[in-house]
Each structure stands twice: as C-alpha cells, then as structure tokens.
Design an enzyme around this catalytic site. Structure first.
Site, mmCIF file in Angstrom:
data_model
loop_
_atom_site.group_PDB
_atom_site.id
_atom_site.type_symbol
_atom_site.label_atom_id
_atom_site.label_comp_id
_atom_site.label_asym_id
_atom_site.label_seq_id
_atom_site.Cartn_x
_atom_site.Cartn_y
_atom_site.Cartn_z
ATOM 1 N N TYR A 1 -0.930 -1.375 10.168
ATOM 2 C CA TYR A 1 -1.067 -1.499 9.057
ATOM 3 C C TYR A 1 -0.225 -1.018 8.218
ATOM 4 C CZ TYR A 1 -3.715 -0.837 4.638
ATOM 5 O OH TYR A 1 -3.820 -1.482 3.164
ATOM 6 N N SER B 1 0.535 -0.978 0.151
ATOM 7 C CA SER B 1 -0.173 -0.240 0.085
ATOM 8 C C SER B 1 1.169 1.207 -0.352
ATOM 9 C CB SER B 1 -0.531 0.411 1.911
ATOM 10 O OG SER B 1 -1.391 1.137 0.988
HETATM 11 N N1 LIG Z 1 -8.713 -1.153 -0.642
HETATM 12 C C1 LIG Z 1 -7.974 -0.242 -0.529
HETATM 13 O O1 LIG Z 1 -8.006 1.380 -0.779
HETATM 14 C C2 LIG Z 1 -6.757 -0.240 -0.282
HETATM 15 C C3 LIG Z 1 -5.357 -0.068 -0.608
HETATM 16 C C4 LIG Z 1 -4.063 0.171 0.175
HETATM 17 C C5 LIG Z 1 -3.879 -1.649 0.032
HETATM 18 N N2 LIG Z 1 -5.107 -2.222 0.508
HETATM 19 C C6 LIG Z 1 -5.097 -3.906 0.232
HETATM 20 O O2 LIG Z 1 -5.214 -4.709 -0.639
HETATM 21 C C7 LIG Z 1 -5.186 -5.843 -0.033
HETATM 22 C C8 LIG Z 1 -7.107 -6.155 -0.482
HETATM 23 O O3 LIG Z 1 -7.326 -5.153 -0.123
HETATM 24 P P1 LIG Z 1 -8.656 -4.921 -0.144
HETATM 25 O O4 LIG Z 1 -9.621 -3.304 -0.208
HETATM 26 O O5 LIG Z 1 -9.690 -6.173 -1.208
HETATM 27 O O6 LIG Z 1 -10.191 -5.492 0.832
HETATM 28 P P2 LIG Z 1 -11.060 -6.783 1.616
HETATM 29 O O7 LIG Z 1 -12.123 -6.758 0.520
HETATM 30 O O8 LIG Z 1 -11.403 -6.500 2.413
HETATM 31 O O9 LIG Z 1 -10.705 -8.112 0.908
HETATM 32 C C9 LIG Z 1 -9.137 -8.426 1.548
HETATM 33 C C10 LIG Z 1 -9.379 -10.391 1.580
HETATM 34 O O10 LIG Z 1 -8.913 -11.011 1.869
HETATM 35 C C11 LIG Z 1 -9.482 -12.110 2.394
HETATM 36 N N3 LIG Z 1 -8.317 -12.685 3.693
HETATM 37 C C12 LIG Z 1 -8.791 -11.919 5.228
HETATM 38 N N4 LIG Z 1 -7.845 -12.889 5.690
HETATM 39 C C13 LIG Z 1 -7.503 -14.026 4.940
HETATM 40 C C14 LIG Z 1 -7.443 -14.825 5.703
HETATM 41 N N5 LIG Z 1 -6.808 -14.957 7.286
HETATM 42 N N6 LIG Z 1 -6.934 -15.606 4.653
HETATM 43 C C15 LIG Z 1 -7.742 -15.860 3.497
HETATM 44 N N7 LIG Z 1 -7.962 -14.938 2.362
HETATM 45 C C16 LIG Z 1 -7.803 -13.868 4.344
HETATM 46 C C17 LIG Z 1 -10.780 -11.652 2.273
HETATM 47 O O11 LIG Z 1 -11.254 -12.843 2.565
HETATM 48 P P3 LIG Z 1 -12.489 -13.985 3.485
HETATM 49 O O12 LIG Z 1 -12.783 -12.668 4.453
HETATM 50 O O13 LIG Z 1 -13.114 -14.755 2.997
HETATM 51 O O14 LIG Z 1 -11.261 -14.528 3.682
HETATM 52 C C18 LIG Z 1 -10.948 -10.564 1.226
HETATM 53 O O15 LIG Z 1 -10.620 -11.879 0.203
HETATM 54 C C19 LIG Z 1 -5.145 -6.050 1.391
HETATM 55 O O16 LIG Z 1 -3.988 -6.009 1.487
HETATM 56 C C20 LIG Z 1 -5.248 -4.184 1.144
HETATM 57 O O17 LIG Z 1 -3.898 -4.417 2.706
HETATM 58 C C21 LIG Z 1 -6.193 -1.824 -0.807
#
Ligand SMILES: NC(=O)c1ccc[n+]([C@@H]2O[C@H](COP(=O)([O-])OP(=O)(O)OC[C@H]3O[C@@H](n4cnc5c(N)ncnc54)[C@H](OP(=O)(O)O)[C@@H]3O)[C@@H](O)[C@H]2O)c1
Length: 256
Positions: A156, A143
């Site tokens: 984070y 990120s």
């Molecule tokens: N959205 C943003 O603005 C943003 C910005 C920068 C970076 N990111 C990064 O992008 C990535 C995805 O984020 P997102 O925004 O798409 O969030 P999200 O919609 O909450 O997706 C997170 C994913 O991780 C999975 N997950 C969580 N715990 C897990 C575990 N113990 N084992 C396996 N899978 C697991 C969740 O699925 P289950 O709950 O079904 O396991 C879900 O599919 C993250 O690393 C986040 O830090 C996001």
C-alpha cells in the site's frame, strides 16, 4: 486552471462505495454529470437512483481498472454519449495489511496492479482527449501513507508513494497542455475499507466531511488536497526527520 461542470462531465473511479461514492454524490449536488465506475454495477445503479433528486446526475459505468480495454471502452462511450471528460478523479484502490513475515509477492503485485497500474490505465484512456482539447483536470487519490514507509503498509505504502511521485511528474508535463494535476492525500476516512481495520486510526474523518474537503480542493486547484490537518502536519513533520530519529519514534508509537 480548474474546470467546471460547463466544461464537460466528471469521471470518478472507485465510486461504488466510500470516498468515490461520497464525492460523486457531492458533485451531483453541485450540478455535475458524473460517470461513476467500479466493478459492482448493482451498487452504481443504487448510487444513480440516490442522485435522481439532485441537480446533476450520476451515470453508472461499471468496469475493472485492471483491464485496459474495459477502461478505454468506458471512457470512449462516456465521452460519445455525455460529452468530454473535463475532470477525472482516479480513486479506485485497496489496502491489504502485510508484514515482512507474511510477504507474498502475488498479493504485493495485485495491490500495485490496482492502485498504481490501474490508475495509469485510466490516465492512458482519459489523457488523449484532454490533450487534444488542451483542457482538463485530473485528481489522483493517494494517501498520507505515501509520505514515508510505515509499518504493515508494504504494498500500500509503495503504491501510494509512487502515485504521489507520478502526480508530481505529471503536473510538470501537463501544465503546458492546459491540464491541471492534483494529488489527494487523505488521512483515515470512515469507509468500508477502514471499517476492516483493527488498529487505531487517529483523527478519523467522516465520509461527508472528507467528500466536502475533496470537492472544495478540486475547485481550488492547488496541487495537494490533504486532510485532516493534524494528521497531515504530524506525517509531514515525520517526513522531515532524519532516519536515526524517524525509526525509533515511529517504532515506539506503533510498538514495532
Ligand atoms: N479510507 C481511507 O482512510 C483512505 C485514506 C487514504 C487514501 N484512501 C484511498 O482512497 C481510495 C478509496 O478508498 P475507500 O476508503 O473509499 O475504499 P472503498 O470504500 O473500499 O472503495 C474502493 C473503491 O474502489 C473500487 N475498486 C476496487 N477494485 C477495483 C477494480 N479492480 N476496478 C475498479 N474499481 C475497483 C471499489 O469498487 P468495486 O469493489 O465495486 O470494484 C470501491 O468503489 C483508495 O485509493 C484508498 O487507498 C483511503
């Protein structure tokens, strides 16, 4: 060197919602066979159904990345049934808003165990095959919050900074072995994770646009895939500032 769908399959973690889900669908549209992992198998089944009309396909492979044996089992069965993993996008992660006043070492450890150690478990499972084949591509989702310490971003920010550092180190080690390492540094993307945020999210990107940027970045192979540009430029500039300027500037902007 980048890989294509003719080299093997893709594996995406955190594919049940948000960025992982968006990229899985986008890659299936490009003809990839995508093994999709997350804990919630029902959401992965729905995702696989949604991909049915597409040229590629999505194969649900539920697992919890805090469990090394489960991660290894998913990689082994994916490769046995569908061929070598050519591209791994290690994306599963979470954000817990914290402040120093509410610091809880258990919450901190959980976030590190998922975002950082979880990614390392996936690497442990997928790397040996790629090293044997001397070919592969690994993209780790960090990120822009990993560039520098930001308010409310204790575990984070620490986990994401560590992932950027890890990718830099891996890039040196794995280049010699024919494996390309990339880091994906998104700004704010509209997903179930950010839907929970109550603070302002400047330059918020819609999911489809983010998936598009990531997939194009994967095919280019440059070390960093970072977007949106205004957010990246702002945070990269902040990274260059000396502390005496950085703290008052960011403190004032974030009312700290
Ligand atoms: N959205 C943003 O603005 C943003 C910005 C920068 C970076 N990111 C990064 O992008 C990535 C995805 O984020 P997102 O925004 O798409 O969030 P999200 O919609 O909450 O997706 C997170 C994913 O991780 C999975 N997950 C969580 N715990 C897990 C575990 N113990 N084992 C396996 N899978 C697991 C969740 O699925 P289950 O709950 O079904 O396991 C879900 O599919 C993250 O690393 C986040 O830090 C996001």
């Amino acid at each position: 060197m980048t890989v294509s769908s003719t080299d093997g399959i893709a594996w995406i973690t955190g594919a049940s919602t948000g960025i992982g889900r968006g990229v899985a669908l986008r890659m299936a549209r490009d003809g990839w066979t995508v093994v999709a992992s997350a804990r919630r198998g029902d959401l992965l089944d729905t995702l696989a159904e949604e991909a049915q009309p597409l040229p590629g396909r999505i194969i649900p492979a539920p697992c919890d990345i805090t469990d090394l044996d489960a991660v290894k089992a998913v990689v082994a069965s994916a490769e046995a049934e569908h061929g070598p993993i050519a591209l791994a996008m290690l994306n599963a992660g979470t954000f817990k808003p914290e402040s120093a006043r509410s610091l809880d070492s258990r919450v901190f450890a959980d976030v590190i165990d998922l975002n950082l150690n979880g990614t390392v478990r996936c690497l442990e499972a997928v790397l040996p095959g790629m090293v044997d084949r001397q070919r592969g591509q690994i993209a780790i989702v960090s990120s822009v919050a990993g560039y520098r310490g930001l308010p409310s971003s204790l575990s984070y920010g620490a986990s994401k900074a560590a992932l950027i550092n890890l990718c830099e180190a891996l890039r040196f080690d794995l280049k010699r072995l024919g494996i390309t390492v990339q880091v994906i540094n998104p700004g704010f993307v509209r997903t179930p994770l950010t839907d929970k945020n109550t603070f302002p999210m400047p330059f918020l990107v819609e999911l489809d646009a983010a998936a598009d940027k990531i997939v194009r970045g994967l095919s280019r192979g440059a070390f960093e895939i970072a977007f949106p540009l205004p957010m990246v430029l702002m945070l990269k500039t902040l990274r260059l500032l000396p502390y005496w300027l950085y703290f008052p500037l960011v403190g004032r902007r974030t009312k700290r």
